[in-house]
Structure formats: structure tokens, C-alpha cells
Write a protein that holds these residues in place. Sequence first.
Motif, PDB file in Angstrom:
ATOM      1  N   LEU A  33       0.830  -1.213   0.000  1.00  0.00           N
ATOM      2  CA  LEU A  33       0.000   0.000   0.000  1.00  0.00           C
ATOM      3  C   LEU A  33       0.861   1.259   0.000  1.00  0.00           C
ATOM      4  O   LEU A  33       0.560   2.229  -0.698  1.00  0.00           O
ATOM      5  CB  LEU A  33      -0.951  -0.006   1.202  1.00  0.00           C
ATOM      6  CG  LEU A  33      -2.116  -0.979   1.113  1.00  0.00           C
ATOM      7  CD1 LEU A  33      -2.819  -1.089   2.457  1.00  0.00           C
ATOM      8  CD2 LEU A  33      -3.099  -0.543   0.036  1.00  0.00           C
ATOM      9  N   LEU A  34       1.942   1.230   0.773  1.00  0.00           N
ATOM     10  CA  LEU A  34       2.841   2.379   0.808  1.00  0.00           C
ATOM     11  C   LEU A  34       3.501   2.585  -0.558  1.00  0.00           C
ATOM     12  O   LEU A  34       3.561   3.719  -1.057  1.00  0.00           O
ATOM     13  CB  LEU A  34       3.910   2.181   1.892  1.00  0.00           C
ATOM     14  CG  LEU A  34       4.894   3.326   2.082  1.00  0.00           C
ATOM     15  CD1 LEU A  34       4.156   4.596   2.500  1.00  0.00           C
ATOM     16  CD2 LEU A  34       5.938   2.955   3.115  1.00  0.00           C
ATOM     17  N   TRP A  36       2.333   1.655  -3.437  1.00  0.00           N
ATOM     18  CA  TRP A  36       1.306   2.124  -4.357  1.00  0.00           C
ATOM     19  C   TRP A  36       1.067   3.616  -4.188  1.00  0.00           C
ATOM     20  O   TRP A  36       0.988   4.363  -5.149  1.00  0.00           O
ATOM     21  CB  TRP A  36       0.025   1.331  -4.143  1.00  0.00           C
ATOM     22  CG  TRP A  36      -1.061   1.602  -5.155  1.00  0.00           C
ATOM     23  CD1 TRP A  36      -0.901   2.036  -6.437  1.00  0.00           C
ATOM     24  CD2 TRP A  36      -2.452   1.436  -4.956  1.00  0.00           C
ATOM     25  NE1 TRP A  36      -2.114   2.150  -7.052  1.00  0.00           N
ATOM     26  CE2 TRP A  36      -3.102   1.774  -6.158  1.00  0.00           C
ATOM     27  CE3 TRP A  36      -3.230   1.013  -3.887  1.00  0.00           C
ATOM     28  CZ2 TRP A  36      -4.471   1.730  -6.310  1.00  0.00           C
ATOM     29  CZ3 TRP A  36      -4.597   0.958  -4.047  1.00  0.00           C
ATOM     30  CH2 TRP A  36      -5.208   1.315  -5.250  1.00  0.00           C
ATOM     31  N   TYR A  37       1.001   4.051  -2.937  1.00  0.00           N
ATOM     32  CA  TYR A  37       0.801   5.478  -2.662  1.00  0.00           C
ATOM     33  C   TYR A  37       1.964   6.308  -3.234  1.00  0.00           C
ATOM     34  O   TYR A  37       1.755   7.313  -3.900  1.00  0.00           O
ATOM     35  CB  TYR A  37       0.666   5.727  -1.165  1.00  0.00           C
ATOM     36  CG  TYR A  37       0.749   7.191  -0.819  1.00  0.00           C
ATOM     37  CD1 TYR A  37      -0.266   8.059  -1.193  1.00  0.00           C
ATOM     38  CD2 TYR A  37       1.859   7.696  -0.163  1.00  0.00           C
ATOM     39  CE1 TYR A  37      -0.190   9.410  -0.901  1.00  0.00           C
ATOM     40  CE2 TYR A  37       1.949   9.041   0.132  1.00  0.00           C
ATOM     41  CZ  TYR A  37       0.922   9.897  -0.241  1.00  0.00           C
ATOM     42  OH  TYR A  37       1.001  11.226   0.036  1.00  0.00           O
ATOM     43  N   VAL A  38       3.193   5.866  -2.987  1.00  0.00           N
ATOM     44  CA  VAL A  38       4.374   6.601  -3.464  1.00  0.00           C
ATOM     45  C   VAL A  38       4.404   6.631  -4.992  1.00  0.00           C
ATOM     46  O   VAL A  38       4.713   7.663  -5.595  1.00  0.00           O
ATOM     47  CB  VAL A  38       5.667   5.978  -2.891  1.00  0.00           C
ATOM     48  CG1 VAL A  38       6.893   6.536  -3.566  1.00  0.00           C
ATOM     49  CG2 VAL A  38       5.724   6.202  -1.390  1.00  0.00           C
ATOM     50  N   SER A  39       4.048   5.513  -5.617  1.00  0.00           N
ATOM     51  CA  SER A  39       4.084   5.468  -7.075  1.00  0.00           C
ATOM     52  C   SER A  39       2.991   6.337  -7.710  1.00  0.00           C
ATOM     53  O   SER A  39       3.168   6.847  -8.809  1.00  0.00           O
ATOM     54  CB  SER A  39       3.961   4.032  -7.579  1.00  0.00           C
ATOM     55  OG  SER A  39       2.661   3.543  -7.337  1.00  0.00           O
ATOM     56  N   PHE A  50      -5.417   5.711   3.469  1.00  0.00           N
ATOM     57  CA  PHE A  50      -5.081   5.927   4.880  1.00  0.00           C
ATOM     58  C   PHE A  50      -5.626   4.819   5.783  1.00  0.00           C
ATOM     59  O   PHE A  50      -4.901   4.255   6.588  1.00  0.00           O
ATOM     60  CB  PHE A  50      -5.590   7.294   5.359  1.00  0.00           C
ATOM     61  CG  PHE A  50      -5.292   7.537   6.796  1.00  0.00           C
ATOM     62  CD1 PHE A  50      -4.004   7.833   7.204  1.00  0.00           C
ATOM     63  CD2 PHE A  50      -6.287   7.424   7.761  1.00  0.00           C
ATOM     64  CE1 PHE A  50      -3.705   8.037   8.529  1.00  0.00           C
ATOM     65  CE2 PHE A  50      -5.996   7.626   9.098  1.00  0.00           C
ATOM     66  CZ  PHE A  50      -4.702   7.935   9.482  1.00  0.00           C
ATOM     67  N   VAL A  51      -6.900   4.496   5.661  1.00  0.00           N
ATOM     68  CA  VAL A  51      -7.504   3.484   6.542  1.00  0.00           C
ATOM     69  C   VAL A  51      -6.878   2.108   6.315  1.00  0.00           C
ATOM     70  O   VAL A  51      -6.475   1.453   7.285  1.00  0.00           O
ATOM     71  CB  VAL A  51      -9.045   3.460   6.394  1.00  0.00           C
ATOM     72  CG1 VAL A  51      -9.650   2.289   7.150  1.00  0.00           C
ATOM     73  CG2 VAL A  51      -9.636   4.772   6.898  1.00  0.00           C
ATOM     74  N   PRO A  52      -6.758   1.625   5.066  1.00  0.00           N
ATOM     75  CA  PRO A  52      -6.106   0.314   4.890  1.00  0.00           C
ATOM     76  C   PRO A  52      -4.660   0.304   5.385  1.00  0.00           C
ATOM     77  O   PRO A  52      -4.212  -0.687   5.969  1.00  0.00           O
ATOM     78  CB  PRO A  52      -6.166   0.067   3.377  1.00  0.00           C
ATOM     79  CG  PRO A  52      -7.208   0.978   2.857  1.00  0.00           C
ATOM     80  CD  PRO A  52      -7.286   2.130   3.799  1.00  0.00           C
ATOM     81  N   MET A  53      -3.926   1.396   5.186  1.00  0.00           N
ATOM     82  CA  MET A  53      -2.535   1.436   5.663  1.00  0.00           C
ATOM     83  C   MET A  53      -2.485   1.415   7.184  1.00  0.00           C
ATOM     84  O   MET A  53      -1.652   0.735   7.775  1.00  0.00           O
ATOM     85  CB  MET A  53      -1.806   2.669   5.116  1.00  0.00           C
ATOM     86  CG  MET A  53      -1.406   2.510   3.667  1.00  0.00           C
ATOM     87  SD  MET A  53      -0.532   3.943   3.033  1.00  0.00           S
ATOM     88  CE  MET A  53       0.957   3.875   3.994  1.00  0.00           C
ATOM     89  N   ALA A  54      -3.375   2.173   7.826  1.00  0.00           N
ATOM     90  CA  ALA A  54      -3.401   2.197   9.289  1.00  0.00           C
ATOM     91  C   ALA A  54      -3.745   0.812   9.834  1.00  0.00           C
ATOM     92  O   ALA A  54      -3.119   0.341  10.794  1.00  0.00           O
ATOM     93  CB  ALA A  54      -4.396   3.239   9.786  1.00  0.00           C
ATOM     94  N   TYR A  55      -4.717   0.140   9.231  1.00  0.00           N
ATOM     95  CA  TYR A  55      -5.117  -1.181   9.704  1.00  0.00           C
ATOM     96  C   TYR A  55      -4.003  -2.208   9.512  1.00  0.00           C
ATOM     97  O   TYR A  55      -3.720  -2.997  10.421  1.00  0.00           O
ATOM     98  CB  TYR A  55      -6.390  -1.657   9.000  1.00  0.00           C
ATOM     99  CG  TYR A  55      -6.884  -2.971   9.544  1.00  0.00           C
ATOM    100  CD1 TYR A  55      -7.455  -3.041  10.813  1.00  0.00           C
ATOM    101  CD2 TYR A  55      -6.752  -4.145   8.816  1.00  0.00           C
ATOM    102  CE1 TYR A  55      -7.887  -4.244  11.330  1.00  0.00           C
ATOM    103  CE2 TYR A  55      -7.187  -5.352   9.321  1.00  0.00           C
ATOM    104  CZ  TYR A  55      -7.756  -5.393  10.584  1.00  0.00           C
ATOM    105  OH  TYR A  55      -8.169  -6.593  11.098  1.00  0.00           O
ATOM    106  N   THR A  56      -3.352  -2.215   8.359  1.00  0.00           N
ATOM    107  CA  THR A  56      -2.272  -3.179   8.140  1.00  0.00           C
ATOM    108  C   THR A  56      -1.090  -2.907   9.063  1.00  0.00           C
ATOM    109  O   THR A  56      -0.435  -3.835   9.525  1.00  0.00           O
ATOM    110  CB  THR A  56      -1.803  -3.204   6.668  1.00  0.00           C
ATOM    111  OG1 THR A  56      -1.393  -1.897   6.274  1.00  0.00           O
ATOM    112  CG2 THR A  56      -2.889  -3.717   5.751  1.00  0.00           C
ATOM    113  N   PHE A  57      -0.830  -1.647   9.358  1.00  0.00           N
ATOM    114  CA  PHE A  57       0.236  -1.300  10.302  1.00  0.00           C
ATOM    115  C   PHE A  57      -0.102  -1.831  11.694  1.00  0.00           C
ATOM    116  O   PHE A  57       0.737  -2.458  12.363  1.00  0.00           O
ATOM    117  CB  PHE A  57       0.413   0.225  10.332  1.00  0.00           C
ATOM    118  CG  PHE A  57       1.601   0.695  11.098  1.00  0.00           C
ATOM    119  CD1 PHE A  57       2.882   0.547  10.591  1.00  0.00           C
ATOM    120  CD2 PHE A  57       1.446   1.299  12.340  1.00  0.00           C
ATOM    121  CE1 PHE A  57       3.984   0.988  11.296  1.00  0.00           C
ATOM    122  CE2 PHE A  57       2.546   1.738  13.053  1.00  0.00           C
ATOM    123  CZ  PHE A  57       3.814   1.585  12.529  1.00  0.00           C
TER     124      PHE A  57
END
Length: 190
Positions: A33-34, A36-39, A50-57
Amino acid sequence: MAWDDPATRRAWAKLVTCAALGQLFWPLAWGALLAWYVSMSETWTLWLLFVPMAYTFYRTFLQVAYWRGAFRARTLLRRYPWQTYNAPESGVGNIPGVRSGYAWLRFPLPDAPDQQVTMTLHSHVRSVWWGGRLGKRAKPERKAQVQEIWFAGDPRMAAVIAVPGPRRLYVLHQRPTFSPDMPGRVVKDS
């Protein structure tokens, strides 16, 4: 001991396998996800991710608890035999010392069967399955899934519960407390 049963060892192996897969999956998902966001290099995509990244973290760091639980379960299963209880007293909240929404079960003391100890299923991803079947408002077909509970341990300290098979292994433990109203307090049957 419960560990001597091949089905118990298979259930524990499944528990450890899920912990190992989670240990691999959640960090990889967060990294993907990170990346993908950077790309994408678009600010608005941060809100989308934001929500999927927070949950996976969060799940990445939660995995340590899964490992700990699996190895606590193995220790208890090697030390205690399985005992079966048909429809032990249980519920969700609504008793002194158990927070609203937390499932609980009562088991007899090993040396005084007329007295019982309340054990709480502390907030955990796996407790959702149990809580949905132990509450008073659970549908009959769900309640039937926990009609018989397998138990290995000492209710004054820690135990592993399961449904017959064994399946759905869950480690229960007493939390140290100084309050007489908290679970773990011995209750006399009326």
C-alpha cells in the motif's frame, strides 16, 4: 495430556500457521500500500489509502500477540488434559467486573466443584467468534456451536478453550487484580 491427541497438535499447528502467515502478509500488505501510494504521487490518494494502511500497520504489530498466544496454548496443552463442559454458564458483559461487550465463561474449581471461577475472553480478534455465540442474544444455531466446550487448564490462572474437534483454540488467562468484583473471583453456586 491434551497435547497427546493428534487432533490437538493439528489444531495448534493451524494456529501457528495462521500466525506465521499473518506475520508475512500484514507487513507485505502495508509495504504494498505504501509503494502504491508513493508510485501514484497524488496527495488525494493518501485519503483513499489511509484506513487500509493504518489497519495493516496495526495488524503487523498485533501479530506478536498471536505468536505469544500460540506458545502459551502449547504450554497449557502439554500440562493439562482436555475436560468437556456442556453449556457452561456464559454471557457477554452484564456481570460485575466484566466490561460491556466482553464474553465470559464460568468453570468449576478443580478442588471445589461447587465453586466457580469467571474467565473473561479479553478483547482480541478471535474473541469475536466466541462472543457472537456466548451472548444471550445469539441465535440458537450459533449457540449450538458452543454447547460443548473443551477446556484444558486451571480456571484460577489460565486455560485453553476449544469447540469439539478441537477447533477455535482460544487462550484465557486471569488478569491480576485487587478488586473483589473482577473476574477470577470465586463464586458459590446458588
